[in-house]
Design an enzyme around this catalytic site. Sequence first.
Site, PDB file in Angstrom:
ATOM      1  N   HIS A  94      -9.868   1.981   1.295  1.00 52.40           N
ATOM      2  CA  HIS A  94      -9.283   2.413   2.439  1.00 52.40           C
ATOM      3  C   HIS A  94     -10.447   2.490   3.357  1.00 52.40           C
ATOM      4  O   HIS A  94     -11.353   3.109   3.217  1.00 52.40           O
ATOM      5  CB  HIS A  94      -9.026   4.015   2.368  1.00 52.40           C
ATOM      6  CG  HIS A  94      -7.746   4.213   1.684  1.00 52.40           C
ATOM      7  ND1 HIS A  94      -7.129   3.811   0.439  1.00 52.40           N
ATOM      8  CD2 HIS A  94      -6.604   4.963   2.124  1.00 52.40           C
ATOM      9  CE1 HIS A  94      -5.993   3.952   0.286  1.00 52.40           C
ATOM     10  NE2 HIS A  94      -5.650   4.801   1.185  1.00 52.40           N
ATOM     11  N   HIS A 121       1.287   5.530  -2.033  1.00 51.17           N
ATOM     12  CA  HIS A 121       0.778   6.659  -2.752  1.00 51.17           C
ATOM     13  C   HIS A 121       1.779   6.968  -3.727  1.00 51.17           C
ATOM     14  O   HIS A 121       2.199   8.184  -3.169  1.00 51.17           O
ATOM     15  CB  HIS A 121      -0.181   7.387  -2.002  1.00 51.17           C
ATOM     16  CG  HIS A 121      -1.276   6.945  -1.297  1.00 51.17           C
ATOM     17  ND1 HIS A 121      -2.539   7.005  -1.553  1.00 51.17           N
ATOM     18  CD2 HIS A 121      -1.489   6.292  -0.258  1.00 51.17           C
ATOM     19  CE1 HIS A 121      -3.456   6.550  -0.757  1.00 51.17           C
ATOM     20  NE2 HIS A 121      -2.878   6.053   0.199  1.00 51.17           N
ATOM     21  N   GLU A 175     -10.576   4.523   8.251  1.00 48.70           N
ATOM     22  CA  GLU A 175      -9.233   5.008   8.585  1.00 48.70           C
ATOM     23  C   GLU A 175      -9.545   6.203   9.537  1.00 48.70           C
ATOM     24  O   GLU A 175      -9.556   7.435   8.851  1.00 48.70           O
ATOM     25  CB  GLU A 175      -8.636   5.350   7.266  1.00 48.70           C
ATOM     26  CG  GLU A 175      -6.905   6.015   7.586  1.00 48.70           C
ATOM     27  CD  GLU A 175      -6.239   6.353   6.434  1.00 48.70           C
ATOM     28  OE1 GLU A 175      -6.858   6.542   5.353  1.00 48.70           O
ATOM     29  OE2 GLU A 175      -5.173   6.965   6.692  1.00 48.70           O
ATOM     30  N   GLN A 205     -10.113   9.576  -3.837  1.00 51.01           N
ATOM     31  CA  GLN A 205      -9.693  10.393  -2.443  1.00 51.01           C
ATOM     32  C   GLN A 205     -10.707  11.229  -2.023  1.00 51.01           C
ATOM     33  O   GLN A 205     -10.877  11.517  -0.663  1.00 51.01           O
ATOM     34  CB  GLN A 205      -8.336  11.231  -2.851  1.00 51.01           C
ATOM     35  CG  GLN A 205      -7.928  12.229  -1.771  1.00 51.01           C
ATOM     36  CD  GLN A 205      -7.033  11.445  -0.688  1.00 51.01           C
ATOM     37  OE1 GLN A 205      -6.027  11.147  -1.132  1.00 51.01           O
ATOM     38  NE2 GLN A 205      -7.883  11.548   0.321  1.00 51.01           N
ATOM     39  N   ASP A 220       2.573   3.065   2.780  1.00 44.17           N
ATOM     40  CA  ASP A 220       1.327   4.276   2.613  1.00 44.17           C
ATOM     41  C   ASP A 220       1.836   5.532   2.004  1.00 44.17           C
ATOM     42  O   ASP A 220       1.798   5.968   1.070  1.00 44.17           O
ATOM     43  CB  ASP A 220       0.725   4.413   3.773  1.00 44.17           C
ATOM     44  CG  ASP A 220      -0.550   5.146   3.679  1.00 44.17           C
ATOM     45  OD1 ASP A 220      -1.040   5.212   2.251  1.00 44.17           O
ATOM     46  OD2 ASP A 220      -1.305   5.645   4.733  1.00 44.17           O
ATOM     47  N   HIS A 240       0.971  -1.306  -0.024  1.00 43.78           N
ATOM     48  CA  HIS A 240      -0.010  -0.123  -0.061  1.00 43.78           C
ATOM     49  C   HIS A 240       0.855   1.227  -0.177  1.00 43.78           C
ATOM     50  O   HIS A 240       1.633   1.712   0.836  1.00 43.78           O
ATOM     51  CB  HIS A 240      -1.001  -0.279   1.260  1.00 43.78           C
ATOM     52  CG  HIS A 240      -1.791   1.003   1.217  1.00 43.78           C
ATOM     53  ND1 HIS A 240      -3.170   0.711   1.378  1.00 43.78           N
ATOM     54  CD2 HIS A 240      -1.660   2.343   1.350  1.00 43.78           C
ATOM     55  CE1 HIS A 240      -3.915   1.961   1.737  1.00 43.78           C
ATOM     56  NE2 HIS A 240      -3.036   2.994   1.320  1.00 43.78           N
TER      57      HIS A 240
HETATM   58 FE   FE2 Z   1      -3.488   5.211   2.046  1.00 44.51          FE
END
Ligand code: FE2
Length: 422
Positions: free
Chosen positions: A209, A58, A212, A151, A308, A56
């Site tokens: 996701h 970005h 979170e 997002q 991440d 995972h």
């Molecule tokens: Fe993430």
Amino acid sequence: MDLIIRNARLRGQKSLVDIGIKDGKFERITEKINEKGDKEVDAQGKFVSPPFVESHIHLDAALSVGNPRYNQSGTLLEAIDIWGDFKHNASKESIKNNARRAVKWLVANGVLHLRAHTDSTEPTLKTMEAILELRDEMKELIDIQVVAFPQDGIFAFKGMHKLLEDSLKMGADVVGGLPQVELTREEGIRSVEHAFNLAEKYNTLIDIHTDETGDDQSRFIEVIAKLAINRSMQGKVTASHTTAMHNYHNDYAAKLIGNLRRANLNIVTNPFSNALLQNRLDGYPRKRGTTRVDELRMRGVNVSIGNDNLMDPFGPFGKGHMLQAAHLLAHTAHLSGMEQINDLFNMITVNGARSLNLKTYGIEIGNQADCIILDASDEYEAIRLTSECLYVIRKGNIIVETEPAKRNLYINDSIFNIDFKL
Ligand code: FE2
């Protein structure tokens, strides 16, 4: 043989082996290969492992830290604001250049498979284009799976669901989601159902996701488990983060984890960002923002690890080092028993391969010859020292060579070489 790795210590084995590689595949693994290879590497008894799997990350945000400004509060909400400004102004080429550099760091640290959550809510989809192009450009070096990651949600703003589907048409490999940012709980559930519908339509995996947040009322994970069971998608669905699970009532968590096992759900925990971003509003005492890794593992749920964030508004640290992430998780999730340490290494290798649904993985005859030689004798030492990868081998070719640091300590007339090993 094109390449022979001599004196390799494979996981869990006391005696050393030679590994012969031919035509990019593992050809022989035996005590002694008598013939000479076109090229040879002496592992000198060091630990030879399958490559690391980054479950995972970005890449579209990687290395953007400080642009246009630093995250002074350290909160997830400020990070999302800064990322919103960045993606609005950045060019596709600059996003790609940053991501390419980040991938080189990861490869140098032994990562040969990664899952890149990529923003699918930027109106021009330049983020998606940048990472899809990079995936194809770097495919000889590393396998990149691209997640279409909404997002800003799927329904929270107009047009986002179309951008998500457009991303899949462009070639994203995995459908993402972010149900906790939708306007209501009902919309969050609808967004999860939408992600499953898209996965069925485009025959993709799912990685959402999930919860979170520190909010113990955020419970989209049970919806994801239900849909994975009802739609027969066991094993193909991943829930990333699941940090709210830390705060659930124990009775609810006990029931939930049984259903996660039944759904064969993969859980990805992200030690760096979860430790930094979660439970910021607790005051004191302050809870830990990590999901229930020990309970999940004890009950047979697959857990793997991601970095991440790599120097972006969500997390200003990192160098793409999976052992560093495992080392941090050992501390934040109380995993210091020898079996647990062994399992931490699984979380950055075989468990990650399972999360990414890789068909072949591991040092076995006939598999693609991908492996790493660590400057350590075993997984315990590798995690303790956050060891360097001395060699990274991809399809039988050496693609990274690292010189280990040499430290001389002078006491009177004596020189001591300090390597921190027993
Ligand atoms: Fe993430």
